[in-house]
Each structure stands twice: as C-alpha cells, then as structure tokens.
Motif scaffolding. Sequence first.
Motif: not given
Length: 362
Positions: A349-356
């Motif tokens: 969650l954290w890393e994919p959301l950060s990229r989004w």
Amino acid sequence: MDTSPTPALSALAQGNAAPQHGPRPLPLFLNILWHETEDDPELRKRAFQGLRRYQEASRPPPSCMPPVAASAGSARLLRYGTEKGRNPVVFIPSLINPPQVLDLSATRSMLRHMGAAGHDAYLVDWGAPAGDDSALGLDRHVTERLLPMLAALPRPPILVGYCLGGNLAIGAAALQPAKALATIAAPWNFDGFPPTDREEIGALWRSSKPMCQRLGYVPMEVMQSGFWAMDPSRTIRKYAAFADMAAGSDDEHAFLAVEDWANAGPPLSYAAGRDLFEQFYAANASGRGDWHIGGQVIDPHRLTCPTLSIRSATDRIVPAAASPEMAESRTLNLGHVGMIVGSGARALLWEPLSRWLSSHGG
C-alpha cells in the motif's frame, strides 16, 4: 497483609501503562470471551493470559506531536512533510478511533513514510467534540472542520481518506477543487455489507440511540461493540495468540499499539453518529446518490479530478463490495487495519500509493 504494588500499579506509576479497564468496554469483552470459549478451556486460559499481559504491559512514552498547520473547531491539521513546490497530500482518517493508526510507531507509520518519500504530507486530527457539538453531523464535519483547514493550504490538495474519512474526503472534493482523490477501505455502498451485519448494527443503534440522544454524543464503546459483534471469535483468538508472542518482539509492540488505538478515541457527536447509522448503514444514502451537503449531491462519479479506490478482499469491517467505484481501483489481500500497519503494508500500500501521489503532482 502484602501492600507491595501489583505489576499493573507499578506500570501505572511509570506513566506508560495501558488503560487497566481495557479493552473497552471490558464487561462486554469478558462476556464475549466467556461465550466464545465455553467449549475450549485451553483457549479460555490463553485468552485470559493474553488479556492480563495486555493490561500489565508497559508502553513507550508518546512521540512528539507534529506541528499544527491549521485548525478549525476541535480539529487540527498536522504536518509531516515540507513544502517542495508540490501539491500537499492530506490524509483524512475516520471519526471513529484516533488518527494515530496512520502514525502508529516509528516502523509502522504511513505518514512518516510519506514525509520521508518527499510528499508534503498532512494528517487530520478530528479531536473531541465540544459540549455544544451535538448537532455537528457528517456534513458539517466537512464544511466546518475539513474545508476551512484545506483552504489554509498553499495549493489544491490531494486527499487520501481512510475508512469513514474516505466518505468525508469525497464530500470535500465535491465542494472544493482537489488535485486528486484516493480512498482506502471507505464504506460508500452500504448495500455491499452482509445483511446480517447491517441488521446487527441497526439493532445496536436502536438500543443505544435514546441514551446517546440524552448525552449529546455517541460513546466510543457503542462503535466498539458493533465491531466486536462482526467477528467475536477473532476478537478473542487474537488475545490468545498474544499470550504466546515473544517478549520485546516487533509483533508484541505492534499488537499493543494497535489494540491501544482500537480501544481509544473520543465519542462521536450525536448528529454524526445518527448520520452514520441512519443515513449510511440503514438508508445507504451515499451508495444511492442521496447524500447531500449544503444542497449538493455528493457523487464520486461527478468528480473531475483523478480518483483511486483501494479496497480489501479480506476486510470484515468494510467489505470490498462496499467501497466506492472510482476511475481507478486496486484490491489488496490485507485486512482493514493490516493494510495500514501490517507487515505487508509498506510494499502493498504505502509504496504504490506514494507512486500514485507523485504521478498526480503530490
């Protein structure tokens, strides 16, 4: 007579102990424990051992409070990042339980991760309703708390709403331009809940409403009772498992932090609780397109900014079918709280959301 302090009292004297009457409400928890273990004496023994260990464990001192960027009534906007010419990212938690689930500890903090990743991250702390806030419904939490704080930001924000905070984020984005919007396990379409869960919650509200109306608020214990009723077996078994966790382990620290969070929190204003139980759970006003703020229909399909709905395939509190439909959607195999603070949260969650967020100016 031995007058030496018990371990629990010693911990209290140190100022870092758990609430000794937790989990809240403790009488209901004990009733569930007794019922769920009536045919399993070994499980009962381990559950009581886990409960005692939870109550007597010492806690680390609280971390320093981030700076306050804005406030409105009892609500505050806490800052975790620094302005770098990008759009601010505002994380909006539920009104139920404190906001610290998004900043649980040094190793399990979505907000600290986002700040370290370069986002100008903020967290809404709703605070506790004041004595004259009984009429402060969900709509007014948007118009009188959230929107004034967002207006203090230098650029249009990206909004990220968790659980009921997702509903409030959608309401804010419908009334004031947002750069982008993401929701995490937001309960939008209440027809997506199992009918038995909605019936259980409806019965809970019918029995609690007269008392809440007299008080002017909905005690946290009312909400907790509803959560426990959804999965009483898991409620007890996690305490039995805690009895066997290694002392000083990361798992032990995580359990204590999550349970302290889940058993804490101020009450809801009476009007916010009434809106949640009657407009949302009973009438599905949001899912039917019949939730209004200031005369305007709140409909995520009408938003013109980029939108993302993150849901969980294993969530008992907000099933995937109840999440809002957005331009983009992602489904995780993590639970309602696990997707935020679990061991897989960073990677899934954290890393994919950060990229989004970065791809949309955040």
